[in-house]
Design an enzyme around this catalytic site. Structure first.
Site, PDB file in Angstrom:
ATOM      1  N   ALA A  65       8.071  12.656 -13.732  1.00  0.00           N
ATOM      2  CA  ALA A  65       6.961  13.441 -14.274  1.00  0.00           C
ATOM      3  C   ALA A  65       6.956  13.232 -15.781  1.00  0.00           C
ATOM      4  O   ALA A  65       7.983  12.893 -16.381  1.00  0.00           O
ATOM      5  CB  ALA A  65       7.164  14.909 -13.936  1.00  0.00           C
ATOM      6  N   GLY A 109      10.371  12.478 -10.427  1.00  0.00           N
ATOM      7  CA  GLY A 109       9.138  12.408  -9.640  1.00  0.00           C
ATOM      8  C   GLY A 109       8.836  10.999  -9.151  1.00  0.00           C
ATOM      9  O   GLY A 109       8.139  10.836  -8.154  1.00  0.00           O
ATOM     10  N   GLU A 112      10.748  10.696  -6.064  1.00  0.00           N
ATOM     11  CA  GLU A 112      10.111  11.579  -5.076  1.00  0.00           C
ATOM     12  C   GLU A 112       8.820  10.958  -4.539  1.00  0.00           C
ATOM     13  O   GLU A 112       8.518  11.048  -3.348  1.00  0.00           O
ATOM     14  CB  GLU A 112       9.837  12.941  -5.714  1.00  0.00           C
ATOM     15  N   GLU A 132      16.622  15.313 -13.044  1.00  0.00           N
ATOM     16  CA  GLU A 132      16.033  16.548 -13.564  1.00  0.00           C
ATOM     17  C   GLU A 132      17.076  17.498 -14.138  1.00  0.00           C
ATOM     18  O   GLU A 132      16.843  18.195 -15.119  1.00  0.00           O
ATOM     19  CB  GLU A 132      15.242  17.269 -12.454  1.00  0.00           C
TER      20      GLU A 132
END
Ligand code: HXC
Length: 258
Positions: A65, A109, A112, A132
């Site tokens: 992200a 992300g 993911e 993260e």
């Protein structure tokens, strides 16, 4: 349609999305994720497309992200907007088969997102991780769940608690990726794989995917029942008649997608 953060093309029945924010290592900004959601919707709606491939650059599939974008978020920004994971999830809800072709970093992300695809094919340069924890947050788009199901608790726990990256060889050994190929061949191999799948009966590939995914959601008995019902339904397809006749006649089947 022109997009700012992705490049979209088609090759026969294969739709290709390239994440394209090279200066930010394809960090998944709201703009990028919005573009990707639109492109996925368009491919899902396009009857000429049978399989969707998502890839990044040589250096990064996606480095996560966009940290700069979310750094100032408060809880209400995240909660009220269902912080972007709602849009990200589009890859996981595609009904057509999807492939993530991963070279370089697939972090946070990015990892993911790759795990939302049906198949991950990795370049030998790929590095997967859920870092993260190192920036004071946790995976928020399936990292603690899909990674655990893919590689088991021991490795998932270690990766999510330390942020350690896994290289391509370890990812293949652990069951995260279907195959590792030389970086120079990644896109070719992913497209070949996509074309092979797109050459099968479209509804059958969609049914296979539904059934395999059911294994994540149901008990064994429920999953077996679901599979059996879908299996029975394939006998209503012209493609089943064609596939089985072609076998008997020693020729390649010509599937019509119905
Ligand atoms: C915003 C990013 C970014 C990110 C890299 N960049 N990752 N920008 N968000 N996730 C930017 C850098 O700031 C830099 O911009 C440029 O990309 C190149 O990155 P460098 O760090 O200079 O490259 P390098 O030294 O090669 O290191 C590569 C890297 C490192 C190891 C991948 O960039 C890194 O650790 N990135 C962050 C990885 C991460 O923590 N991801 C998880 C994010 S949280 P400038 O302008 O300085 O040149 C997450 C939560 C998801 O994903 C939850 C679901 C919603």
């Amino acid at each position: 349609m022109a997009y700012e953060n992705i490049l979209v093309e088609t090759s026969g029945p294969v739709g290709l999305i390239r994440l394209n924010r090279p200066k930010a290592l394809n960090a998944l900004s709201d703009g990028l994720v919005t573009d990707m959601e639109k492109a996925l919707n368009a491919f899902e709606d396009d009857p000429a497309i049978g399989v969707i491939v998502v890839t990044g650059s040589e250096k990064a599939f996606a480095a996560g992200a966009d940290i700069k974008e979310m750094a100032g978020f408060g809880y209400m920004d995240a909660y009220l907007n269902d912080f972007i994971t709602k849009k990200w999830g589009r890859l996981a809800t595609c009904r057509k088969p999807t492939i993530a072709a991963v070279a370089g970093y697939a972090l946070g992300g990015g990892c993911e997102l790759a795990m939302m695809a049906d198949i991950i094919i990795a370049a030998d340069t790929a590095k997967f991780g859920q870092p993260e924890v190192t920036i004071g947050t946790i995976p928020g788009a399936g990292g603690t769940q899909r990674l655990t199901r893919a590689i088991g608790k021991a490795k998932a726990m270690e990766m999510c608690l330390t942020g350690r990256m896994m290289d391509a060889a370890e990812a293949e050994r652990s069951g995260l990726v279907a195959r590792v190929v030389p970086a120079a061949d990644l896109l070719d191999e992913a497209m070949k794989l996509a074309e092979r799948i797109a050459g099968m009966s479209r509804p059958v590939t969609m049914m296979v995917k539904e059934c395999v995914n059911r294994a994540y959601e149901a008990t064994l008995a429920e999953g077996l029942l679901f599979e059996r019902r879908v299996f029975h339904s394939t006998f209503a397809l012209e493609d089943q008649k064609e596939g089985m006749s072609a076998f008997g006649e020693k020729r390649q089947p010509a599937f019509k997608g119905k």
